[in-house]
Design an enzyme around this catalytic site. Structure first.
Site, PDB file in Angstrom:
ATOM      1  N   GLU A   1       2.100 104.882   9.636  1.00 19.21           N
ATOM      2  CA  GLU A   1       2.354 103.469   9.331  1.00 19.21           C
ATOM      3  C   GLU A   1       2.254 102.544  10.562  1.00 19.21           C
ATOM      4  O   GLU A   1       1.868 101.379  10.334  1.00 19.21           O
ATOM      5  CB  GLU A   1       3.738 103.327   8.677  1.00 19.21           C
ATOM      6  CG  GLU A   1       3.845 103.956   7.313  1.00 19.21           C
ATOM      7  CD  GLU A   1       3.941 105.479   7.351  1.00 19.21           C
ATOM      8  OE1 GLU A   1       3.532 106.124   6.382  1.00 19.21           O
ATOM      9  OE2 GLU A   1       4.417 106.012   8.365  1.00 19.21           O
TER      10      GLU A   1
ATOM     11  N   ASP B   1       7.113 109.881   0.042  1.00 17.52           N
ATOM     12  CA  ASP B   1       8.280 110.754  -0.064  1.00 17.52           C
ATOM     13  C   ASP B   1       9.135 110.395  -1.275  1.00 17.52           C
ATOM     14  O   ASP B   1      10.212 109.801  -1.159  1.00 17.52           O
ATOM     15  CB  ASP B   1       9.107 110.674   1.218  1.00 17.52           C
ATOM     16  CG  ASP B   1       8.320 111.171   2.421  1.00 17.52           C
ATOM     17  OD1 ASP B   1       7.288 111.843   2.232  1.00 17.52           O
ATOM     18  OD2 ASP B   1       8.730 110.881   3.564  1.00 17.52           O
TER      19      ASP B   1
ATOM     20  N   ASP C   1      -0.204 111.996   8.282  1.00 21.47           N
ATOM     21  CA  ASP C   1       1.098 111.516   7.822  1.00 21.47           C
ATOM     22  C   ASP C   1       1.677 110.604   8.907  1.00 21.47           C
ATOM     23  O   ASP C   1       1.133 110.507  10.019  1.00 21.47           O
ATOM     24  CB  ASP C   1       2.006 112.729   7.585  1.00 21.47           C
ATOM     25  CG  ASP C   1       3.212 112.409   6.701  1.00 21.47           C
ATOM     26  OD1 ASP C   1       3.346 111.247   6.266  1.00 21.47           O
ATOM     27  OD2 ASP C   1       4.007 113.332   6.451  1.00 21.47           O
TER      28      ASP C   1
END
Length: 915
Positions: free
Chosen positions: A509, A582, A506
């Site tokens: 990015e 999300d 997770d």
């Protein structure tokens, strides 16, 4: 350059604020729009053919290189150095265009970045030898294939792929004269400012402007698709500029950690794939730009260029990138699957998942401790709900130090995993890229000593803020660092891990809470003096790659990895699954999940899904039920929720709703043989598991922008219920043949929109006539416990009394299938006979996989009445045919002719004749 480090008290306050639900809502002002992004603003204001320095082919420079590519120089008198152009052909109908600066003269301090390790390593060796171009005046033509030509106009430079016979264009580059390639400069001109400001952050931009812009036109197209990731309730990409378009942003590709993202917006989210597919009734085509810098893409409405009318079926697009080079691919196909296969031929096929990964996953931020884990596991058994994987989020670690356990809440992680594994289940733990800057944390100390972190603009280890507080980030561009990272997943290094533990990446990015736009500064430095701006969109890709390689090493190359990643780029399909991030517990996000997952599949990422129920917020019970009913069809099927939401395990909403969610999950488990077969197809061809209707019905214009219904493979169509209290729904069934209700076998005509009454039991779902779907109808605790169970075949006959389907089976976990250890059967029903045919290639015979599994039921939809028995050959064995239910759900009526207990083995050749 970032602001100075925050005082300790302010740092703690920042983390507490970011962890609160109120802080996690969409904040538009935290992110740049096009007008705040100089390269985008400049490019978007240019009119067609208005450039002061249009690029032209240098006279006499066009030539065929020894390896068979076409080369040339592009230049303009005002440029400090020319550009080098290279054209190469890839079978069957792909053209590659590469353009970079010629560094042999006027060499700048740095060179442009070419994205490594994304394309398959054999792409160059597969290039075809182009023939010598034919030049007439200032136009050169070269054959791309037997039916396609490439036309190059010299002044100004323009490229068109066209049909060889008719001369009809298919794709063009720079037909509107917007190709601009800002040259790298040797030094900053006096009085010029290169720095850029956004909010409190300064981007030093030490190498100056270096953006690239060009236009690409698609001909014979009704719609364009692709460019994940953004929220949308429509499948096709809407025009972003031109007549009739309200003020809109371009589609942005810039990987960002976006809390509670908008369900319908061109704003970029967690991943970026710069691949666009165009489709119309007469042709399909695609365009892929291998560039990992920030990108903005306009889809231009007819008349955007001021023309009174545009060519019928032409869609113009404008592509803008902050940095990089032109490394672009043009794909042409007679059908859309051809285009997808060509894209996959350069970026790689999706990895074949383990069987368990295709089943249901249960996740939450966070399951508190080992007792909580045991209670959730037991709850599924108590309520007769199968599941395969239980997940642990960041709170399982020791102070957000990855590869560790909080020993106060998880004192015996290996024993906990063994208890789960005893039921055939697995576990997943989270491992993010931000490394806690703690002198007592062995991983941080090692990375610091080895110089393995990304550097800031001053050359120091970059220090940003994420869940652990002060954090640094491994430089995953460097293959040496990726190897080092992979080693951390060994059982010796990851204490408390076992062979049944898999990984979740997770925040990759990468997410940086105090960084510009909640990410890493663009002027941070990676291996080889590469600026972060040049590779930003690929950082998560490299992290995903390294983690997948780590699990592969851990299993000594025998165990297929499972790694879920939030960030992704072109090629990520080779390393595992992704999800849509999300999302929020509302009906709009449920609806937008379908176009999002379909778009991911079209661009290679077939193993994807959305958080069931929405990550943020508390779903109404009816919304949660509907989400399970839709999500049971996602390729990746996982329930997940934020730690501030109420618990939402499927048995917490009353007996009736528990039964409905149980039934949705049971349906998925019964279809696991079909899904696994589709994943095998995807791993070979790249054709996605979950597909837009037009991929199967490319000539039916009614399907082209249908983002509410979807296909699972070629055989099943489903459509969700996306509104609260909905009483009826209109479902369009394409094609001219019948469709059969998946639950009760009722027939429905094709090429018709049917108004159906909504039932709480299920969403509308149908099997296409002419298909055969394999199932397993005995429900166990997990997919592992279903391995030896018998199969059911559901045959839906078309108007000619014909149907076919496939079944693929292997051990569900190893790579032995690559050496022939699998079963691949084609079932064909014709002339009242069902035949099982081996379609496994003879060339793969090093290993063998076998099973004693049999087929215990054969349901035949559309069979004329009167059949009473079936004859099995070889053996001349007679078995009965009588009416039976379509499914084994409680209360199902006996409606379909059923061959009971033929008990033929799936590994054998056989024929069953209806007498």
């Amino acid at each position: 350059m970032d602001p100075p480090p925050l005082p300790r008290v302010l740092r703690l306050a920042l983390l507490l604020l970011l962890a609160s639900p109120a802080a996690l809502a969409w904040k538009k002002d935290e992110f740049r729009n096009c007008n705040q992004t100089p390269f985008c603003k400049r490019a978007r204001t240019r009119a067609p053919h208005s450039l002061d320095a249009p690029l032209s082919l240098v006279a006499g420079s066009l030539a065929v290189s020894p390896e068979g590519s076409l080369t040339a120089e592009l230049s303009h008198p005002s440029r400090p150095r020319p550009l080098l152009l290279r054209l190469s052909a890839l079978p069957p109908h792909a053209l590659r265009l590469q353009i970079d600066e010629d560094y042999s003269a006027n060499t700048p301090p740095s060179r442009r970045f070419h994205v490594p390790d994304v394309l398959l390593p054999d792409v160059d060796s597969r290039a075809l030898h182009l023939s010598k171009p034919k030049t007439v005046g200032s136009v050169s033509t070269v054959a791309l294939s037997s039916d396609l030509d490439v036309v190059v106009k010299h002044d100004p430079f323009e490229l068109t792929v066209r049909r060889a016979g008719s001369g009809d264009p298919v794709l063009s580059f720079n037909s509107h004269g917007l190709f601009d390639f800002e040259p790298l400069q040797e030094s900053k001109p006096e009085g010029e400012t290169w720095e850029e400001q956004f909010r409190s952050h300064t981007d030093t931009r030490p190498r100056g402007p270096q953006s690239i812009t060009f236009d690409v036109s698609f001909y014979g197209a009704d719609f364009v698709y692709g460019l994940p990731e953004h929220g949308s309730t429509e499948l096709a990409l809407r025009p972003t500029r031109g007549p009739g378009v309200e003020e809109s942003e371009p589609y942005r590709l810039f990987n960002l950690d976006v809390f509670e993202y908008l369900h319908d917006s061109p704003f970029g989210l967690y991943g970026s794939i710069p691949f666009m597919i165009a489709h119309g009734a007469s042709a399909s085509s695609g365009f892929f730009w291998l560039n990992a810098a920030e990108m903005q893409i306009d889809v231009l409405a007819p008349g955007w260029d001021g023309a009174a009318s545009s060519e019928n079926g032409r869609i113009d697009t404008l592509w803008m990138a902050e940095a990089g080079v032109v490394d672009a691919f043009f794909f042409v196909g007679s059908k859309p699957k051809d285009v997808i296969k060509q894209y996959i031929s350069v970026t790689g096929t999706p990895s074949m998942p383990q069987q368990f990964a295709v089943a249901y996953h249960q996740c939450r931020w966070n399951y508190r401790d080992e007792e909580d884990v045991g209670g959730v596991d037991a709850g599924f058994d108590e309520h007769d709900i199968p599941y395969d994987v239980l997940w642990l989020d960041i709170e399982h670690t020791d102070g957000k130090r990855y590869f560790t356990w909080d020993r106060s809440t998880f004192p015996n992680p290996e024993e906990m995993q063994r208890k789960i594994a005893d039921k055939g289940r697995k576990m997943v733990t989270i491992v993010d890229p931000h490394m806690k800057r703690d002198s007592g944390y062995y991983l941080h100390e090692e990375a610091t000593a080895k110089g393995y972190y990304v550097k800031d603009a001053s050359g120091k280890d970059y220090d940003g803020w994420c869940w652990p507080g002060s954090s640094s980030y491994p430089d995953m561009l460097n293959p040496e660092i990726r190897d080092w990272w992979a080693d951390k997943f060994s059982y010796q290094n990851y204490k408390g891990s076992t062979p049944t533990l898999y990984i979740w990446n997770d925040m990759n990015e990468p997410s940086v809470f105090n960084g510009p736009e909640v990410t890493m500064p663009r002027d941070a430095i990676h291996n080889g003096d590469v600026e972060h701006r040049e590779l930003h969109n690929a950082y998560g890709y490299y992290f995903h790659m390294a983690t997948s390689d780590g699990l592969l090493k851990r299993g000594e190359g025998k165990d297929r990895p499972f790694v879920l990643s939030r960030a992704f780029f072109a090629g990520s399909q080779r390393y595992g699954a992704v999800w849509t991030g999300d999302n929020t517990a509302d009906w709009d996000h449920l609806k937008s999940s379908i176009p999002m997952v379909l778009t991911l599949g079209l661009t290679g990422m077939t193993f994807s899904g959305a958080d069931i129920g929405g990550f943020f917020g508390n779903p109404e019970p009816d919304l949660l039920v509907r989400w399970y009913q839709v999500g049971a069809f996602y390729p990746f099927f996982r329930g997940h929720a934020h730690h501030d939401t109420k618990r939402r395990e499927p048995w917490l909403f009353g007996e009736r709703r528990t039964a409905l969610m149980r039934e949705a999950i049971h349906m998925r488990y019964s279809l696991l043989p079909y899904y696994y077969t589709l994943f095998q197809e995807a791993s070979v061809t790249g054709v996605p598991v979950m597909r837009p209707l037009w991929l199967e019905f490319p000539d039916d214009k009614e399907t082209y922008n249908n983002g509410e219904a979807f296909m699972v493979g070629a055989s099943i169509l489903a459509q969700g219920i996306y509104e609260e209290g909905q009483k009826s729904v209109s479902v369009y069934l394409p094609g001219t043949e019948l469709w059969y209700d998946l639950r009760n076998g009722s027939p429905y005509k094709g090429s018709v929109s049917h108004k159906l009454q909504v039932s709480e039991d299920s969403i509308p779902s149908f099997q296409r006539s002419g298909t055969i779907v394999p199932r397993k109808d005995r429900f166990r605790r997990s997919s592992t416990q279903m391995v030896n169970d018998p199969y059911t075949l559901v045959i839906a006959l078309n108007s000619s009394g014909y149907a076919e389907g496939e079944l693929y089976v292997d051990d569900g976990k190893s790579y032995d299938y690559q050496q022939g250890a699998f079963i691949h059967r084609r079932f064909v029903f014709a002339d009242n006979k069902l035949t099982s045919i081996n379609i496994a290639p003879d060339s793969l015979t090093k290993k063998v996989y076998s099973t004693e599994c049999v087929i215990e039921r054969i349901i035949v939809l559309g069979l004329p009445s009167g059949a009473k028995k079936a004859i099995i050959e070889p053996g001349n064995q007679e078995v009965e045919i009588d009416l039976g239910p379509i499914s084994l759900r409680s209360g199902s009526k006996s409606v379909a002719p059923t061959v009971r207990r033929p008990n033929v083995r799936v590994v054998d050749d056989w024929t069953i004749r209806i007498a």
